[in-house]
Each structure stands twice: as C-alpha cells, then as structure tokens.
Design a protein around this motif. Structure first.
Motif, PDB file in Angstrom:
ATOM      1  N   UNK A   1      -0.622 -26.031 -11.768  1.00 42.12           N
ATOM      2  CA  UNK A   1      -0.762 -27.244 -12.548  1.00 42.12           C
ATOM      3  C   UNK A   1       0.190 -27.172 -13.735  1.00 42.12           C
ATOM      4  N   UNK A   2       0.907 -28.233 -13.991  1.00 43.11           N
ATOM      5  CA  UNK A   2       1.901 -28.288 -15.048  1.00 43.11           C
ATOM      6  C   UNK A   2       1.311 -28.891 -16.319  1.00 43.11           C
ATOM      7  N   UNK A   3       1.772 -28.385 -17.441  1.00 37.25           N
ATOM      8  CA  UNK A   3       1.332 -28.904 -18.733  1.00 37.25           C
ATOM      9  C   UNK A   3       2.250 -30.028 -19.199  1.00 37.25           C
ATOM     10  N   UNK A   4       2.099 -30.425 -20.457  1.00 35.04           N
ATOM     11  CA  UNK A   4       2.903 -31.516 -21.016  1.00 35.04           C
ATOM     12  C   UNK A   4       4.386 -31.157 -21.064  1.00 35.04           C
ATOM     13  N   UNK A   5       4.700 -29.876 -21.266  1.00 29.69           N
ATOM     14  CA  UNK A   5       6.103 -29.457 -21.362  1.00 29.69           C
ATOM     15  C   UNK A   5       6.723 -29.161 -19.995  1.00 29.69           C
ATOM     16  N   UNK A   6       5.981 -29.331 -18.894  1.00 27.58           N
ATOM     17  CA  UNK A   6       6.499 -29.118 -17.554  1.00 27.58           C
ATOM     18  C   UNK A   6       6.350 -27.684 -17.067  1.00 27.58           C
ATOM     19  N   UNK A   7       5.855 -26.781 -17.900  1.00 29.56           N
ATOM     20  CA  UNK A   7       5.697 -25.378 -17.525  1.00 29.56           C
ATOM     21  C   UNK A   7       4.323 -25.172 -16.909  1.00 29.56           C
ATOM     22  N   UNK A   8       4.275 -24.295 -15.900  1.00 27.22           N
ATOM     23  CA  UNK A   8       2.991 -23.983 -15.274  1.00 27.22           C
ATOM     24  C   UNK A   8       2.214 -23.037 -16.179  1.00 27.22           C
ATOM     25  N   UNK A   9       0.941 -22.887 -15.885  1.00 29.44           N
ATOM     26  CA  UNK A   9       0.093 -21.984 -16.658  1.00 29.44           C
ATOM     27  C   UNK A   9       0.636 -20.555 -16.592  1.00 29.44           C
ATOM     28  N   UNK A  10       1.099 -20.118 -15.404  1.00 32.14           N
ATOM     29  CA  UNK A  10       1.648 -18.766 -15.240  1.00 32.14           C
ATOM     30  C   UNK A  10       2.913 -18.581 -16.073  1.00 32.14           C
ATOM     31  N   UNK A  11       3.769 -19.617 -16.102  1.00 31.73           N
ATOM     32  CA  UNK A  11       4.996 -19.525 -16.893  1.00 31.73           C
ATOM     33  C   UNK A  11       4.679 -19.405 -18.382  1.00 31.73           C
ATOM     34  N   UNK A  12       3.692 -20.185 -18.844  1.00 30.67           N
ATOM     35  CA  UNK A  12       3.303 -20.111 -20.265  1.00 30.67           C
ATOM     36  C   UNK A  12       2.723 -18.734 -20.582  1.00 30.67           C
ATOM     37  N   UNK A  13       1.916 -18.181 -19.671  1.00 32.48           N
ATOM     38  CA  UNK A  13       1.347 -16.845 -19.898  1.00 32.48           C
ATOM     39  C   UNK A  13       2.446 -15.781 -19.952  1.00 32.48           C
ATOM     40  N   UNK A  14       3.430 -15.887 -19.036  1.00 28.75           N
ATOM     41  CA  UNK A  14       4.524 -14.921 -19.018  1.00 28.75           C
ATOM     42  C   UNK A  14       5.328 -15.008 -20.306  1.00 28.75           C
ATOM     43  N   UNK A  15       5.627 -16.219 -20.755  1.00 26.14           N
ATOM     44  CA  UNK A  15       6.381 -16.399 -21.993  1.00 26.14           C
ATOM     45  C   UNK A  15       5.616 -15.842 -23.182  1.00 26.14           C
ATOM     46  N   UNK A  16       4.322 -16.090 -23.232  1.00 23.74           N
ATOM     47  CA  UNK A  16       3.484 -15.574 -24.313  1.00 23.74           C
ATOM     48  C   UNK A  16       3.426 -14.050 -24.276  1.00 23.74           C
ATOM     49  N   UNK A  17       3.322 -13.477 -23.072  1.00 24.54           N
ATOM     50  CA  UNK A  17       3.260 -12.013 -22.937  1.00 24.54           C
ATOM     51  C   UNK A  17       4.561 -11.376 -23.395  1.00 24.54           C
ATOM     52  N   UNK A  18       5.691 -11.969 -22.998  1.00 25.03           N
ATOM     53  CA  UNK A  18       6.989 -11.421 -23.409  1.00 25.03           C
ATOM     54  C   UNK A  18       7.141 -11.494 -24.914  1.00 25.03           C
ATOM     55  N   UNK A  19       6.780 -12.611 -25.514  1.00 22.76           N
ATOM     56  CA  UNK A  19       6.875 -12.761 -26.964  1.00 22.76           C
ATOM     57  C   UNK A  19       5.984 -11.743 -27.657  1.00 22.76           C
ATOM     58  N   UNK A  20       4.794 -11.522 -27.116  1.00 19.00           N
ATOM     59  CA  UNK A  20       3.863 -10.553 -27.703  1.00 19.00           C
ATOM     60  C   UNK A  20       4.431  -9.134 -27.624  1.00 19.00           C
ATOM     61  N   UNK A  21       5.023  -8.802 -26.481  1.00 18.45           N
ATOM     62  CA  UNK A  21       5.616  -7.463 -26.318  1.00 18.45           C
ATOM     63  C   UNK A  21       6.777  -7.294 -27.274  1.00 18.45           C
ATOM     64  N   UNK A  22       7.627  -8.312 -27.402  1.00 18.94           N
ATOM     65  CA  UNK A  22       8.775  -8.224 -28.295  1.00 18.94           C
ATOM     66  C   UNK A  22       8.333  -8.031 -29.743  1.00 18.94           C
ATOM     67  N   UNK A  23       7.263  -8.663 -30.140  1.00 17.49           N
ATOM     68  CA  UNK A  23       6.773  -8.524 -31.511  1.00 17.49           C
ATOM     69  C   UNK A  23       6.229  -7.126 -31.749  1.00 17.49           C
ATOM     70  N   UNK A  24       5.637  -6.508 -30.728  1.00 19.23           N
ATOM     71  CA  UNK A  24       5.013  -5.204 -30.925  1.00 19.23           C
ATOM     72  C   UNK A  24       6.019  -4.057 -30.846  1.00 19.23           C
TER      73      UNK A  24
END
Length: 122
Positions: A1-24
């Motif tokens: 299922x796509x969100x308002x920005x066109x990204x799937x839930x999995x894509x948003x989770x992957x992007x969030x995970x990468x950002x979290x790893x980069x911050x840590x």
C-alpha cells in the motif's frame, strides 16, 4: 500500500532504518564504512578489466632466447623441423632414468608442455 508520497510502507521503514543507523554511527565508523564502500566500488569497476601487458619488443619476438637453450620456440604444425631435431637429440641422449618401462617392454614418457600464454590466452 502506498502513502501520500508514493512510497510503500516497506520503503519508508527501510529509509527510516538507514537514517537511524547513520545517526548512530560515530565519525570514525562512517569513515571506515565510506572506505569500504570506495574499495568495493573500485574493485567492482576493475573486475572485468585486463592487466596491461609489457610484450617483448617486435625485433626479438620471433627469436626468443634463454642462456644455454637454443630453438626453444617453434610451432610444431607449421615448422616441424626444430621439433624433429629436438626429438632426435633427446632420443640420442636419453638414459633409462628418462622413461618408465612398462611390463610389456614399451617405454612410457612423461612430458610437461607449457604454453607461452599471451593475449590470446594460454
């Protein structure tokens, strides 16, 4: 299922995970990771390339020499005489240590043939 920005839930989770790893990651860890990525990229780009050859000069390619050896390069099917000469000399100089004698009395010779390799492979 796509969100308002066109990204799937999995894509948003992957992007969030990468950002979290980069911050840590510490600055040192980021430098190591960047170095590893650069090394991988360099290896990937050169994986299918060939090494530069330094061939013998043209004036000596047809007449190679190694001290103590003569007639070491010939093409048996086009210039058979050097090979015939080498076989005659080997036959005259051979001793029983140069071959195996089989039970039926025939001689078995073991040879090592080495390719010169070159740009067309070995």
């Amino acid at each position: 299922m796509r969100g308002d920005d066109g990204a799937s839930h999995a894509e948003r989770l992957a992007t969030t995970a990468i950002a979290s790893i980069e911050q840590s990651l510490s600055i040192c860890q980021k430098k190591v990771l960047l170095t590893l990525h650069m090394a991988f990229l360099a290896l990937s780009l050169t994986a299918c390339s060939t090494l530069f050859r330094n061939p013998a000069p043209l004036d000596v390619q047809d007449n190679p020499s190694i001290a103590g050896y003569e007639g070491i390069r010939y093409v048996p099917l086009t210039t058979p005489e050097p090979m015939r000469k080498a076989i005659r000399q080997a036959y005259l100089a051979e001793t029983p240590e140069n071959y195996d004698t089989l039970p039926d009395g025939t001689r078995r010779y073991n040879y090592l043939a080495i390719s010169g390799g070159g740009s067309e492979g070995s």
